[in-house]
Design a protein around this motif. Structure first.
Motif, short mmCIF file in Angstrom:
data_model
loop_
_atom_site.label_atom_id
_atom_site.label_comp_id
_atom_site.label_asym_id
_atom_site.label_seq_id
_atom_site.Cartn_x
_atom_site.Cartn_y
_atom_site.Cartn_z
N ASP A 100 0.80 -1.22 0.00
CA ASP A 100 0.00 0.00 0.00
C ASP A 100 0.84 1.27 0.00
OD1 ASP A 100 -2.60 -1.40 0.38
OD2 ASP A 100 -1.64 -2.02 2.25
N LEU A 101 2.13 1.15 0.31
CA LEU A 101 3.01 2.30 0.41
C LEU A 101 4.44 1.83 0.21
CD1 LEU A 101 3.06 5.42 2.01
CD2 LEU A 101 4.50 3.97 3.39
N VAL A 102 5.25 2.67 -0.41
CA VAL A 102 6.67 2.34 -0.62
C VAL A 102 7.52 3.32 0.19
CG1 VAL A 102 8.53 2.14 -2.31
CG2 VAL A 102 6.19 1.51 -2.96
N LEU A 103 8.39 2.79 1.02
CA LEU A 103 9.41 3.57 1.71
C LEU A 103 10.70 3.33 0.93
CD1 LEU A 103 8.55 2.69 5.40
CD2 LEU A 103 8.01 4.78 4.17
N LEU A 104 11.17 4.34 0.23
CA LEU A 104 12.21 4.18 -0.78
C LEU A 104 13.50 4.91 -0.42
CD1 LEU A 104 13.08 3.32 -3.68
CD2 LEU A 104 11.92 5.39 -4.50
N ASP A 105 14.57 4.15 -0.26
CA ASP A 105 15.91 4.72 -0.10
C ASP A 105 16.37 5.20 -1.47
OD1 ASP A 105 18.49 5.38 0.72
OD2 ASP A 105 19.19 3.31 0.70
N LEU A 106 17.00 6.35 -1.53
CA LEU A 106 17.47 6.83 -2.83
C LEU A 106 18.83 6.27 -3.21
CD1 LEU A 106 16.37 10.58 -2.84
CD2 LEU A 106 15.19 8.56 -3.68
N GLY A 107 19.61 5.82 -2.25
CA GLY A 107 20.94 5.28 -2.54
C GLY A 107 20.92 3.76 -2.58
N LEU A 108 20.57 3.21 -3.71
CA LEU A 108 20.49 1.76 -3.86
C LEU A 108 21.67 1.24 -4.66
CD1 LEU A 108 16.68 1.59 -4.64
CD2 LEU A 108 17.81 0.97 -2.49
N PRO A 109 22.04 -0.02 -4.50
CA PRO A 109 23.24 -0.53 -5.16
C PRO A 109 23.13 -0.70 -6.67
CG PRO A 109 22.16 -2.29 -3.93
CD PRO A 109 21.44 -1.01 -3.61
N ASP A 110 21.92 -0.91 -7.19
CA ASP A 110 21.81 -1.21 -8.62
C ASP A 110 21.25 -0.07 -9.46
OD1 ASP A 110 19.30 -1.48 -7.44
OD2 ASP A 110 18.66 -3.08 -8.79
N MET A 111 20.54 0.86 -8.86
CA MET A 111 19.99 1.98 -9.61
C MET A 111 19.63 3.11 -8.65
SD MET A 111 16.39 0.13 -10.78
CE MET A 111 15.87 1.40 -11.88
N ASP A 112 19.50 4.29 -9.18
CA ASP A 112 19.18 5.45 -8.36
C ASP A 112 17.71 5.40 -7.93
OD1 ASP A 112 18.21 8.52 -8.23
OD2 ASP A 112 20.33 8.36 -7.69
N GLY A 113 17.45 5.75 -6.69
CA GLY A 113 16.09 5.73 -6.17
C GLY A 113 15.14 6.65 -6.91
N ILE A 114 15.65 7.75 -7.45
CA ILE A 114 14.80 8.65 -8.24
C ILE A 114 14.27 7.92 -9.47
CG2 ILE A 114 14.79 10.75 -9.66
CD1 ILE A 114 14.86 11.47 -6.75
N ASP A 115 15.12 7.13 -10.12
CA ASP A 115 14.68 6.34 -11.27
C ASP A 115 13.66 5.28 -10.87
OD1 ASP A 115 16.31 7.80 -13.01
OD2 ASP A 115 18.02 6.48 -12.65
N VAL A 116 13.87 4.69 -9.70
CA VAL A 116 12.90 3.71 -9.19
C VAL A 116 11.55 4.38 -8.97
CG1 VAL A 116 12.35 2.14 -7.29
CG2 VAL A 116 14.71 2.30 -8.12
N CYS A 117 11.58 5.55 -8.35
CA CYS A 117 10.34 6.28 -8.10
C CYS A 117 9.62 6.63 -9.41
CB CYS A 117 10.64 7.55 -7.30
SG CYS A 117 9.16 8.47 -6.84
N ARG A 118 10.36 7.07 -10.39
CA ARG A 118 9.74 7.40 -11.69
C ARG A 118 9.07 6.18 -12.30
NH1 ARG A 118 14.84 10.98 -13.39
NH2 ARG A 118 14.06 13.00 -12.69
N ALA A 119 9.74 5.03 -12.22
CA ALA A 119 9.17 3.81 -12.79
C ALA A 119 7.93 3.37 -12.02
CB ALA A 119 10.22 2.70 -12.79
N ILE A 120 7.96 3.51 -10.70
CA ILE A 120 6.78 3.18 -9.89
C ILE A 120 5.63 4.10 -10.26
CG2 ILE A 120 5.82 3.27 -7.54
CD1 ILE A 120 8.58 2.25 -6.56
N ARG A 121 5.91 5.38 -10.42
CA ARG A 121 4.88 6.37 -10.78
C ARG A 121 4.26 6.05 -12.14
NH1 ARG A 121 3.32 7.49 -6.79
NH2 ARG A 121 4.12 9.01 -5.36
#
Length: 94
Positions: free
Chosen positions: A48-69
């Motif tokens: 129901d909610l994502v708690l997202l670290d921006l410093g991930l080992p395989d990709m930037d958290g901003i990119d993860v957020c964009r893909a989730i959006r």
């Protein structure tokens, strides 16, 4: 509240374990992944909610957020970061 699932995307064990315990003590179900790819695989599934670290080992958290959006624009995302630069704040809010 006990039925709510939170996806915790955090690669640092010391942060994830403490945060996960606190959230579970508050009645949430916590699913933890340690990579951006893991987050993308699980985000739309059952949380129901994502708690997202921006410093991930395989990709930037901003990119993860964009893909989730793109996949689910209504899924709430809370960003966790130690980044302090103004550009990071602007990108996160965008």
């Amino acid at each position: 509240m006990a039925d709510e699932c939170l996806l915790l995307v955090e690669d640092d064990d010391s942060i994830a374990l403490g945060l996960g315990r606190a959230l579970e003590a508050s009645g949430y179900t916590v699913v933890r992944v340690t990579t951006g790819e893991g987050a993308l695989a699980r985000a739309g599934a059952d949380c129901d909610l994502v708690l997202l670290d921006l410093g991930l080992p395989d990709m930037d958290g901003i990119d993860v957020c964009r893909a989730i959006r793109r996949a689910d624009p209504l899924l709430p995302v809370v960003m966790l970061t130690a980044r302090q630069e103004e550009i990071d704040v602007v990108l996160g809010l965008d």
